[in-house]
Design an enzyme around this catalytic site. Sequence first.
Site, PDB file in Angstrom:
ATOM      1  N   HIS A  16       3.845   6.419  10.877  1.00  0.00           N
ATOM      2  CA  HIS A  16       3.125   7.618  10.440  1.00  0.00           C
ATOM      3  C   HIS A  16       3.806   8.833  11.068  1.00  0.00           C
ATOM      4  O   HIS A  16       4.223   8.771  12.231  1.00  0.00           O
ATOM      5  CB  HIS A  16       1.662   7.573  10.900  1.00  0.00           C
ATOM      6  CG  HIS A  16       0.842   6.546  10.194  1.00  0.00           C
ATOM      7  ND1 HIS A  16       0.497   6.657   8.867  1.00  0.00           N
ATOM      8  CD2 HIS A  16       0.308   5.373  10.625  1.00  0.00           C
ATOM      9  CE1 HIS A  16      -0.232   5.601   8.514  1.00  0.00           C
ATOM     10  NE2 HIS A  16      -0.344   4.797   9.557  1.00  0.00           N
ATOM     11  N   ASN A  51       0.837  -1.220   0.000  1.00  0.00           N
ATOM     12  CA  ASN A  51       0.000   0.000   0.000  1.00  0.00           C
ATOM     13  C   ASN A  51       0.863   1.258   0.000  1.00  0.00           C
ATOM     14  O   ASN A  51       0.756   2.128   0.856  1.00  0.00           O
ATOM     15  CB  ASN A  51      -0.997   0.002   1.165  1.00  0.00           C
ATOM     16  CG  ASN A  51      -0.337  -0.004   2.538  1.00  0.00           C
ATOM     17  OD1 ASN A  51       0.817  -0.426   2.674  1.00  0.00           O
ATOM     18  ND2 ASN A  51      -1.045   0.456   3.538  1.00  0.00           N
ATOM     19  N   ASP A  64       3.122  -5.740  11.591  1.00  0.00           N
ATOM     20  CA  ASP A  64       2.317  -4.681  10.948  1.00  0.00           C
ATOM     21  C   ASP A  64       2.921  -3.313  11.247  1.00  0.00           C
ATOM     22  O   ASP A  64       2.198  -2.340  11.499  1.00  0.00           O
ATOM     23  CB  ASP A  64       0.849  -4.751  11.378  1.00  0.00           C
ATOM     24  CG  ASP A  64      -0.063  -3.930  10.469  1.00  0.00           C
ATOM     25  OD1 ASP A  64       0.429  -3.369   9.466  1.00  0.00           O
ATOM     26  OD2 ASP A  64      -1.264  -3.846  10.768  1.00  0.00           O
TER      27      ASP A  64
HETATM   28  O1  DOR Z   1      -3.362   0.153  11.148  1.00  0.00           O
HETATM   29  C1  DOR Z   1      -3.026  -0.134  10.011  1.00  0.00           C
HETATM   30  N1  DOR Z   1      -2.171   0.624   9.316  1.00  0.00           N
HETATM   31  N2  DOR Z   1      -3.538  -1.226   9.445  1.00  0.00           N
HETATM   32  C2  DOR Z   1      -3.348  -1.490   8.146  1.00  0.00           C
HETATM   33  O2  DOR Z   1      -3.823  -2.487   7.686  1.00  0.00           O
HETATM   34  C3  DOR Z   1      -2.599  -0.557   7.283  1.00  0.00           C
HETATM   35  C4  DOR Z   1      -1.629   0.188   8.086  1.00  0.00           C
HETATM   36  C5  DOR Z   1      -1.007   1.343   7.362  1.00  0.00           C
HETATM   37  O3  DOR Z   1      -0.652   1.212   6.201  1.00  0.00           O
HETATM   38  O4  DOR Z   1      -0.818   2.401   8.002  1.00  0.00           O
END
Ligand code: DOR
Length: 442
Positions: free
Chosen positions: A323, A102, A319
């Site tokens: 950010h 992504n 995961d």
């Molecule tokens: O919390 C999440 N952040 N879950 C995800 O599936 C994607 C991820 C992201 O790309 O920040």
Amino acid sequence: MSASLTDNTQKGTLAIRGGRVIDATGERVADVLIDESGRIVDVGPDLTGDRTLDATGCVVSPGFVDLHVHLRQPGREEAETIETGARGAALGGFTAVVAMPNTDPTMDCASVIRDVLALSRGVACDVFPSAAITVGRKGEALTPMAELVGLGVRMFTDDGDGVQDDRLMRRALEYTVGLAPFSGGAPITLAQHCEVKALAEGGFMHEGAWSSRLGIPGQPAEAEVIMVMRDIALARRTGARVHFQHVSCADSVALVRAAKAHGLPVTAEATPHHFCLTDAACASYDSVFKVHPPLRTDADVAAIRAGLADGTIDAIATDHAPHPQHLKELPFDEAPAGMLGLETALALALTELDLPLAKVLALLSWQPAAIANLDAVHGGAIVAGRPANLAIIDPDVTWVVRGDAMASKSRNTPFEGRTLRGKVRHTVLHGEPVVVDGEPTR
Ligand code: DOR
């Protein structure tokens, strides 16, 4: 040079001395000797090399394999790059990570996968790109899977979203079964972020007592559970391998357990935050606790832990979702979801899970390596002839989590200030120390 690496030549053989070796075959006290090509050449007592890495009091494990990381490159380099994410991975003991697609642009075509592979050369861990199941992760048309498999992709996922369309998911699964000629026979896995949009949309945390109390709209457990149920049915129908990402609900664990009991080709991962934290953490309204799938209840956490203990859940995956701070400071409903994970995974597992050390290492190393079909290079037994991808860990040392001390470009750890037990001391990638005494070398 760090105190633990005695190096008179800058090159040559490397001896890891004084450690306890633990791998899938068992446990023994032994030194490990690695040759100049990066292969293990001997495991036994009193080995010496041109360089020495001190492992006194430590465990020497196959390097860890993270099936689920967001490295943000291309497109969101202010949050992370492949270089900084890989450095964080190495500090966490990972010698291989599977990068999620992504990105911006999406990893859904040969040119973007080639870019990611090029950017991954020479970083502190091996980076294996996954690719999207659908173009742009839009859930409408399948990506050119055969071409992407030809470039080395072994896992497909629309992570961040689940594939909503039942028929498209069925087609994707059928298609993967026929991809063996393009992968040299290696199995291809579809990994699913189980989330039914129609149920989850508009929810920012788990739907339950805490969401009611806090006045934050919730998303119900069923948003995950229904898609787990569907994909188990489709795995049975197609015979394709399905991997369930970041399983968070007790009912999902029960479904995976039953599917495995029926011999279906399903596997599952759980994240440290889903086995350590509950939705009660959202009471702070701090978006550092916002994540998809959301933090759930005490009963869900207990079920995840039971699933890790009894083999229902095959892997701990982080995961890792960096950010930037200014976005995480937005109100809870507006902030992006996601948490850092690479540099705390081992310590959270050792501190929070009541599991033998070898079991934790299996969940972090050889079991995920097998799922990603990386076990020829990562996660295998520590014996002569194998590539030297190793994590040397001190399972007893305690330390305090500090986001601003991490290699990641972001700071969004939900474990800030926590005292944890267990730390990576050295990481060896293809025979080269990439972390020495907790410090990165590249
Ligand atoms: O919390 C999440 N952040 N879950 C995800 O599936 C994607 C991820 C992201 O790309 O920040």
